[in-house]
Design an enzyme around this catalytic site. Structure first.
Site, PDB file in Angstrom:
ATOM      1  N   ALA A  62       0.866  -1.172   0.000  1.00 50.66           N
ATOM      2  CA  ALA A  62       0.000   0.000   0.000  1.00 50.66           C
ATOM      3  C   ALA A  62       0.910   1.232   0.000  1.00 50.66           C
ATOM      4  O   ALA A  62       2.061   1.159   0.431  1.00 50.66           O
ATOM      5  CB  ALA A  62      -0.894  -0.020   1.229  1.00 50.66           C
ATOM      6  N   GLY A 101       0.646  -4.916   0.936  1.00 47.92           N
ATOM      7  CA  GLY A 101      -0.543  -4.967   0.087  1.00 47.92           C
ATOM      8  C   GLY A 101      -0.280  -5.642  -1.253  1.00 47.92           C
ATOM      9  O   GLY A 101      -1.195  -6.201  -1.858  1.00 47.92           O
ATOM     10  N   GLU A 134      -0.647  -9.208  -0.602  1.00 49.63           N
ATOM     11  CA  GLU A 134      -2.077  -9.452  -0.357  1.00 49.63           C
ATOM     12  C   GLU A 134      -2.882  -9.414  -1.659  1.00 49.63           C
ATOM     13  O   GLU A 134      -3.804 -10.205  -1.847  1.00 49.63           O
ATOM     14  CB  GLU A 134      -2.602  -8.418   0.646  1.00 49.63           C
ATOM     15  CG  GLU A 134      -1.945  -8.575   2.003  1.00 49.63           C
ATOM     16  CD  GLU A 134      -2.279  -7.432   2.943  1.00 49.63           C
ATOM     17  OE1 GLU A 134      -1.794  -6.309   2.713  1.00 49.63           O
ATOM     18  OE2 GLU A 134      -3.038  -7.648   3.888  1.00 49.63           O
TER      19      GLU A 134
END
Ligand code: CO8
Length: 258
Positions: free
Chosen positions: A66, A109, A112
């Protein structure tokens, strides 16, 4: 000009390819990039000409997480009221099979996002990790749940509590990735895998995806019952008749629904 600022979108036959494209930030997942990926994947999912989707990044990074610069000053209220990262749930709901083709860093992220796809094909250069703890946060796009389901408690705990990064070989041994290929072959391999999926009956592929995903949400008994109901229901499809007839007649099937 592309309608998307943070990704490249290519349609190649029945395969849609989304390439994360923020090279200066190693494809860090900011809000705009999330919106672009979700919009492109949703459009591809609604397109009957598309039978499989690939999400990929660059040689150097699938995605380095992220966007830390975008998040760093946010408050709890910003995060909670903004329902930060909710958009990724829409990607998880896409019915068309989605392959993550991962080279380089897949961190936070990025790891993920790869896990949120249906399966990962990794270049031998791929590095997976959940380093959030080093930033004073935890995984926020499903990592604590999907990584744990993928590799089991011991390795997920170690990765999430220490931030240790693992290479492609270790990720394959742990069951996190479907296959490791030489970096130079990653995209060709992902394309031909996606083409194989897209050549099958689209409703059957979607149902297969739904059933595998159900295995992570339900009991064994309910999952088996669901599978049986779906198995019986595919006998309503012309594609079942065609697939079995083609086998008996020793020819390639011509599936109608693709
Ligand atoms: N966010 C923003 N920018 C990034 C990020 C990121 N995650 N990663 C890299 N960049 C930027 C760098 O700042 C740098 O930009 P600049 O040149 O302007 O300084 C550029 O990309 C290149 O990066 P490096 O110079 O650091 O490249 P290196 O090759 O030296 O290192 C690494 C590569 C190892 C990948 C390194 O960049 C790194 O460690 N990045 C951060 C990895 C990370 O910690 N990711 C996890 C982020 S948090 C997250 O994903 C989940 C958050 C969940 C929060 C839940 C809230 C609800």
């Amino acid at each position: 000009m592309s309608e998307y600022e943070n990704i490249l979108l290519e349609r190649s036959g029945r395969v849609g390819i989304i390439t994360l494209n923020r090279p200066k930030a190693l494809n860090a997942l900011n809000f705009g990039l999330m919106q672009d990926v979700v919009a492109a994947a949703t459009n591809l999912d609604e397109d009957p000409e598309i039978g499989a989707i690939i999400i990929t990044g660059s040689e150097r990074a699938f995605a380095a997480g992220a966007d830390i610069k975008e998040m760093s000053e946010k408050t709890y209220v910003d995060m909670y009221l903004g329902n930060w990262f909710r958009g990724w749930d829409t990607l998880a709901a896409v019915r068309t099979p989605v392959i993550a083709a991962v080279a380089g860093h897949a961190l936070g992220g990025g790891c993920e996002l790869a896990l949120l796809c249906d399966f990962i094909i990794a270049a031998d250069t791929a590095k997976f990790g959940q380093p959030e703890i080093k930033l004073g946060v935890i995984p926020g796009i499903g990592g604590s749940q999907r990584l744990t389901r993928a590799v089991g408690k011991a390795k997920a705990m170690e990765m999430i509590l220490t931030g240790r990064t693992i290479g492609a070989e270790e990720a394959e041994r742990a069951g996190m990735v479907a296959r490791v290929v030489p970096a130079a072959e990653l995209l060709d391999d992902a394309r031909s895998t996606a083409e194989t999926i897209a050549s099958m009956s689209a409703p059957v592929a979607m149902l297969g995806k739904e059933l595998v995903n159900a295995a992570f949400e339900t009991t064994l008994d309910s999952g088996i019952r669901l599978e049986r109901r779906v198995f019986h229901s595919v006998f309503a499809l012309e594609d079942q008749k065609e697939g079995m007839a083609a086998f008996i007649e020793k020819r390639k099937p011509e599936f109608k629904h693709r």
